[in-house]
Enzyme design. Sequence first.
Site, PDB file in Angstrom:
ATOM      1  N   GLY A  60      19.632 -11.658 -20.664  1.00 16.84           N
ATOM      2  CA  GLY A  60      18.211 -11.132 -20.750  1.00 16.84           C
ATOM      3  C   GLY A  60      17.157 -12.194 -21.347  1.00 16.84           C
ATOM      4  O   GLY A  60      15.778 -11.963 -21.759  1.00 16.84           O
ATOM      5  N   THR A  61      17.579 -12.843 -22.073  1.00 12.66           N
ATOM      6  CA  THR A  61      16.339 -13.744 -22.967  1.00 12.66           C
ATOM      7  C   THR A  61      15.381 -14.223 -21.944  1.00 12.66           C
ATOM      8  O   THR A  61      14.452 -13.627 -22.706  1.00 12.66           O
ATOM      9  CB  THR A  61      17.315 -14.115 -24.078  1.00 12.66           C
ATOM     10  N   ASN A  90      19.237  -1.126 -29.140  1.00 21.19           N
ATOM     11  CA  ASN A  90      20.934  -2.145 -28.745  1.00 21.19           C
ATOM     12  C   ASN A  90      21.640  -1.671 -29.743  1.00 21.19           C
ATOM     13  O   ASN A  90      22.621  -1.402 -29.761  1.00 21.19           O
ATOM     14  CB  ASN A  90      20.649  -3.432 -28.494  1.00 21.19           C
ATOM     15  N   GLN A  92      19.791  -2.760 -22.549  1.00 17.80           N
ATOM     16  CA  GLN A  92      21.014  -1.988 -22.701  1.00 17.80           C
ATOM     17  C   GLN A  92      20.480  -0.081 -21.893  1.00 17.80           C
ATOM     18  O   GLN A  92      21.666   0.295 -22.247  1.00 17.80           O
ATOM     19  CB  GLN A  92      20.689  -1.399 -23.961  1.00 17.80           C
ATOM     20  N   SER A 110      20.537  -7.999 -17.828  1.00 21.13           N
ATOM     21  CA  SER A 110      21.420  -8.556 -17.867  1.00 21.13           C
ATOM     22  C   SER A 110      22.653  -8.290 -17.955  1.00 21.13           C
ATOM     23  O   SER A 110      23.582  -7.254 -17.907  1.00 21.13           O
ATOM     24  CB  SER A 110      21.377  -9.300 -19.975  1.00 21.13           C
ATOM     25  N   GLY A 111      23.507  -9.649 -17.612  1.00 24.76           N
ATOM     26  CA  GLY A 111      24.824  -9.396 -16.458  1.00 24.76           C
ATOM     27  C   GLY A 111      25.934  -8.827 -17.030  1.00 24.76           C
ATOM     28  O   GLY A 111      26.759  -7.802 -17.438  1.00 24.76           O
ATOM     29  N   HIS A 112      25.990  -9.548 -18.769  1.00 30.11           N
ATOM     30  CA  HIS A 112      26.740  -9.353 -19.209  1.00 30.11           C
ATOM     31  C   HIS A 112      26.893  -8.418 -20.143  1.00 30.11           C
ATOM     32  O   HIS A 112      28.145  -7.457 -20.629  1.00 30.11           O
ATOM     33  CB  HIS A 112      27.824 -10.615 -20.791  1.00 30.11           C
ATOM     34  N   THR A 164      18.396 -24.499  -8.859  1.00 27.78           N
ATOM     35  CA  THR A 164      19.407 -24.344  -7.860  1.00 27.78           C
ATOM     36  C   THR A 164      20.442 -22.976  -8.754  1.00 27.78           C
ATOM     37  O   THR A 164      20.911 -23.019  -9.646  1.00 27.78           O
ATOM     38  CB  THR A 164      20.749 -25.094  -8.370  1.00 27.78           C
ATOM     39  N   CYS A 219      23.572  -9.775 -32.668  1.00 29.28           N
ATOM     40  CA  CYS A 219      22.736 -11.183 -32.745  1.00 29.28           C
ATOM     41  C   CYS A 219      22.665 -10.896 -34.688  1.00 29.28           C
ATOM     42  O   CYS A 219      21.790 -12.046 -35.159  1.00 29.28           O
ATOM     43  CB  CYS A 219      21.523 -11.193 -32.189  1.00 29.28           C
TER      44      CYS A 219
END
Length: 397
Positions: A71-72, A150, A178, A198-200, A236, A324
């Site tokens: 995400g960042t 968040n 979020q 963001s994936g996580h 890649t 964070c």
Amino acid sequence: MSSVYLDNNATTMVAPEVREAIMPLLGEEYGNPSSMHRLGGKSGLFLSQAREKIAAGLGCDSDEIIFTSCGTEGDNTAIFSALESQPEKKHIITTRIEHPAVLNVAKHYERKGYSVTYLGVDSKGHFNIDEYRAAIRPDTALISVMYANNESGVISPIEEMVDIAKEHDVLFHTDAVQAVGKIPIDLKKLPVDYLVLSGHKIHAPKGVGAMYLRRNTPFRPFMLGGHQEHGRRGGTENIPGIVGLGTAMELAVKHIDDENTRVRAMRDRLEKGLMAAIPDSIINGDTAMRLPNTLSIAFKYIEGEAMLLMLDQFGICASSGSACTSGSLEPSHVLRAMGVPFTYAHGSLRFSLSTYSTDEDIDIVLKELPPIISRLRQMSPFRRGDEGLDWVDDHDH
Ligand code: PLP
């Protein structure tokens, strides 16, 4: 001891289906999608299938999706791109409650001579739309407003804010890290220029994300390199992560009703139960315009960190603010922006559920947390008002 994981706004477990989809990519399917042989071609196919899945989940075209590492990176790329493509415009509008992935980029540009308007929020976490409208200037290059916060879970009036931005022909970026997977998002109806995920946060692994770039929106690559992502992001491709993200997005679409019914009901039961059992407790932020999985609750005269450590002894994982910022003992910038009184802000906990949360998880927190609070309050020097230790009700600390 089994774990009660209620910290899904910090990160999520990788869904079993996602893990399964990734496994061949960590084994025999290791091709580079840029290679001109069969193995590379198969990886190229996995890449385009994943892109289709992300696009389907957001209601856009697959060529409007760019894969990133997180995400960042997406937030940095969107802001960089908007500013670099309009060098004559030197004003940014963002908010005081953004994630550091946006706030620190805004501060960086401020140091480089840009002027930045940071919109505040009221005690419910809402923006003042008149103030927002008045902040737009002829030299505004970008408006960046998060889709949902968040920490508090409060949802921004993105549709209205985008409409106003478009009346003034200003580019709009939203950090939807979020929001994706928790509330429906349809980019056919929402003319944002950049949207980041963001994936996580949606049960894919860490190290992968995506950004939506509306067709014909100006773009300058943040990561210069090869021709990958049509020259929009060199490097890649992280094929295992990307395949995982595609599967996670499919699952997110499948689970969105569950998030907004069963998960919401569990969150509400947790909220009601804690509010009833623990005096001097408040909810941070609006309870109506809120993500269905998030509860930010504050208990007077308690240290959030002490609660977290004691909850951890019962296998309960929560957060005392944003993941964070929880390394610091200062109340978070979001709680301070909302003006949560200092005596409460310190005792804030965030519970964030997911589709994998259970009623039993909620029962365990409802059983274990109230006695923890009583114990901590008995020990609290602030409660006893020991000389020199009284907390001041001043959120500007
Ligand atoms: N934006 C928001 C609202 C977040 O909550 C987070 C992560 O906590 C990020 C951005 C950063 O995402 P990532 O960890 O993928 O870089």
